[in-house]
Design an enzyme around this catalytic site. Structure first.
Site, PDB file in Angstrom:
ATOM      1  CG  ASP A 108      -0.320  -2.007  -9.148  1.00 50.82           C
ATOM      2  OD1 ASP A 108      -1.524  -1.737  -9.272  1.00 50.82           O
ATOM      3  OD2 ASP A 108       0.378  -2.537 -10.033  1.00 50.82           O
ATOM      4  CB  THR A 109       0.619  -1.597  -2.443  1.00 52.65           C
ATOM      5  OG1 THR A 109      -0.795  -1.469  -2.231  1.00 52.65           O
ATOM      6  CG2 THR A 109       1.342  -1.296  -1.139  1.00 52.65           C
TER       7      THR A 109
END
Length: 243
Positions: A108-109
């Site tokens: 995930d970012t």
């Protein structure tokens, strides 16, 4: 292949980083090297490093000179791709090698940590395929206090909207006041799976980092840092996916 074709096995092993040529000769003489499934004892054995499948002590040695294997510590806020159409920072901003590389899976970012990069398509495919069940280990910050049976509940499994999920291993890594660091290992890679799993049992993740991918550990690699994998590490990755 005739006697005069190919490259001497000890040179191929030495060029691949296994050790000095003398050390590689010792490995061959001790029967610790196989080529295409056959144990080799003869120092003068010639092989084609582009096609031969060579194992030392049961672990494959990559002998194709063009193959590259790296670990990178993806910082928070960076997308797990080699480019981004929206102009956000991507892995490419931290990669300083000329070869075109694949990223093995994603984070995930908002999650930092270990991502593998390679141009070995077969290995990348196997590492990402759920049928090989390669473990990934994360450090998650949650807010306590946490019940003593949390690990048991996570290993027993919970039901998410897209099916059951569970942890393979779980332990409390550190605790200061209400801030609790837990280590959680899973062998699947559904989107946001760690965050969703911990939220389901009542402990939303505050911060998350992947610290291990199969046999590869993040160690002291700083955010944005990148390093080449060792011959031993590449061999362990091959072993993890049956190559």
């Amino acid at each position: 292949m005739s006697e005069n074709e190919g490259v001497r096995l000890q040179k191929v092993l030495a060029d691949a980083g296994v050790g000095s040529r003398r050390h590689c000769e010792e490995l061959i003489g001790e029967g610790r090297v196989t080529v295409d499934g056959k144990r080799v004892f003869r120092f003068g054995e010639r092989v084609d490093p582009r096609t031969a499948v060579i194992h030392v002590d049961g672990k494959r040695v990559e002998t194709r000179a063009e193959m590259r294997y790296y670990a990178i510590n993806k910082p928070r806020g960076v997308v797990s791709t080699m480019s981004d159409e929206r102009g956000r920072k991507s892995l490419a901003d931290y990669v300083e090698v000329p070869e075109r590389l694949f990223h093995v899976g994603r984070l995930d970012t908002d999650t930092e940590g270990l991502i593998l990069l390679t141009n070995d398509g077969e290995l990348a495919h196997r590492l990402m395929h759920p049928s090989f069940g390669v473990d990934k280990t994360y450090l998650a910050e949650i807010h306590g206090p946490i019940p003593r049976d949390l690990g048991r509940r996570l290993k027993a499994g919970v039901t998410l909207e897209d099916g059951p999920a569970k942890a393979d291993r779980f332990r409390v890594f550190d605790q200061v006041g209400r801030r609790v660091l837990v280590e959680i290992t899973l062998h699947e890679g559904r989107k946001h799976i760690v965050r969703r799993l911990l939220k389901e049992v009542g402990f939303p993740v505050q911060q998350l980092a992947r610290i291990e991918f199969g046999p590869i550990r993040l160690g002291s690699l700083k955010p944005g840092g990148m390093r080449a994998l060792s011959v031993r590490e590449v061999g362990e990755l091959y072993k993890a996916v049956g190559l």
